[in-house]
Design a protein around this motif. Sequence first.
Motif, PDB file in Angstrom:
ATOM      1  N   ASP A  73     -19.952  -0.366 -32.504  1.00  0.00           N
ATOM      2  CA  ASP A  73     -21.229  -1.039 -32.258  1.00  0.00           C
ATOM      3  C   ASP A  73     -21.156  -1.985 -31.073  1.00  0.00           C
ATOM      4  O   ASP A  73     -22.154  -2.239 -30.433  1.00  0.00           O
ATOM      5  CB  ASP A  73     -21.681  -1.823 -33.492  1.00  0.00           C
ATOM      6  CG  ASP A  73     -22.363  -0.935 -34.519  1.00  0.00           C
ATOM      7  OD1 ASP A  73     -22.651   0.235 -34.215  1.00  0.00           O
ATOM      8  OD2 ASP A  73     -22.615  -1.427 -35.637  1.00  0.00           O
ATOM      9  N   LYS A  93     -27.877   2.831 -26.573  1.00  0.00           N
ATOM     10  CA  LYS A  93     -28.637   1.669 -27.043  1.00  0.00           C
ATOM     11  C   LYS A  93     -29.164   0.798 -25.899  1.00  0.00           C
ATOM     12  O   LYS A  93     -29.856  -0.184 -26.134  1.00  0.00           O
ATOM     13  CB  LYS A  93     -27.771   0.810 -27.970  1.00  0.00           C
ATOM     14  CG  LYS A  93     -27.354   1.486 -29.256  1.00  0.00           C
ATOM     15  CD  LYS A  93     -28.508   1.542 -30.209  1.00  0.00           C
ATOM     16  CE  LYS A  93     -28.052   1.976 -31.593  1.00  0.00           C
ATOM     17  NZ  LYS A  93     -29.110   1.811 -32.574  1.00  0.00           N
ATOM     18  N   HIS A  97     -26.745  -2.952 -34.015  1.00  0.00           N
ATOM     19  CA  HIS A  97     -26.000  -2.831 -35.267  1.00  0.00           C
ATOM     20  C   HIS A  97     -26.301  -1.496 -35.945  1.00  0.00           C
ATOM     21  O   HIS A  97     -27.445  -1.172 -36.230  1.00  0.00           O
ATOM     22  CB  HIS A  97     -26.376  -3.973 -36.218  1.00  0.00           C
ATOM     23  CG  HIS A  97     -25.664  -3.882 -37.524  1.00  0.00           C
ATOM     24  ND1 HIS A  97     -26.238  -3.314 -38.632  1.00  0.00           N
ATOM     25  CD2 HIS A  97     -24.419  -4.258 -37.888  1.00  0.00           C
ATOM     26  CE1 HIS A  97     -25.383  -3.358 -39.623  1.00  0.00           C
ATOM     27  NE2 HIS A  97     -24.272  -3.925 -39.204  1.00  0.00           N
ATOM     28  N   THR A  98     -25.248  -0.705 -36.156  1.00  0.00           N
ATOM     29  CA  THR A  98     -25.361   0.519 -36.949  1.00  0.00           C
ATOM     30  C   THR A  98     -24.463   0.450 -38.171  1.00  0.00           C
ATOM     31  O   THR A  98     -24.582   1.261 -39.073  1.00  0.00           O
ATOM     32  CB  THR A  98     -24.963   1.770 -36.135  1.00  0.00           C
ATOM     33  OG1 THR A  98     -23.548   1.730 -35.874  1.00  0.00           O
ATOM     34  CG2 THR A  98     -25.750   1.885 -34.851  1.00  0.00           C
ATOM     35  N   GLN A 106     -21.287   0.975 -37.919  1.00  0.00           N
ATOM     36  CA  GLN A 106     -20.182   1.884 -37.623  1.00  0.00           C
ATOM     37  C   GLN A 106     -19.247   1.262 -36.584  1.00  0.00           C
ATOM     38  O   GLN A 106     -19.672   0.442 -35.780  1.00  0.00           O
ATOM     39  CB  GLN A 106     -20.722   3.208 -37.071  1.00  0.00           C
ATOM     40  CG  GLN A 106     -21.689   3.913 -37.985  1.00  0.00           C
ATOM     41  CD  GLN A 106     -21.047   4.364 -39.281  1.00  0.00           C
ATOM     42  OE1 GLN A 106     -19.969   4.944 -39.272  1.00  0.00           O
ATOM     43  NE2 GLN A 106     -21.707   4.084 -40.384  1.00  0.00           N
TER      44      GLN A 106
END
Length: 122
Positions: A97, A12, A91-92, A94
């Motif tokens: 993060d 990310k 933000h996923t 899961q």
Amino acid sequence: MKEIMAIIRPKKVTKTKEVLDSLGFPAMNAIRVMGRGKQRAILNEISFEINEPELLDMEGSMRYIPKRMLALVVPEEDVSLVVEAIMKVNHTGQIGDGKVFVCPIEEALRVRTMENGDEAIS
């Protein structure tokens, strides 16, 4: 001024840097870190094999997980904007993060020009 430290997934980092740059915050430090919280392993996060025994525990899950720590100093009025951007990009939903920490900065000085305060970070 505030320092924002974000521990995020390695994959990310590029998107986070792009978004922060587009918002006018191109200056940051990015550091490879190893750590762990509730996340015990990585699925589809890294593209290399783990051969270091100190990183694996007896059950084969990871003792420490590779992450990236981004650190940047911003004027107090921009903290919400930067934090919201980091949260949105990373933000996923899961485990793994990441975390964001906001810390006060008493003073900032630019060595080259001797500027201080907000001028030193702009």
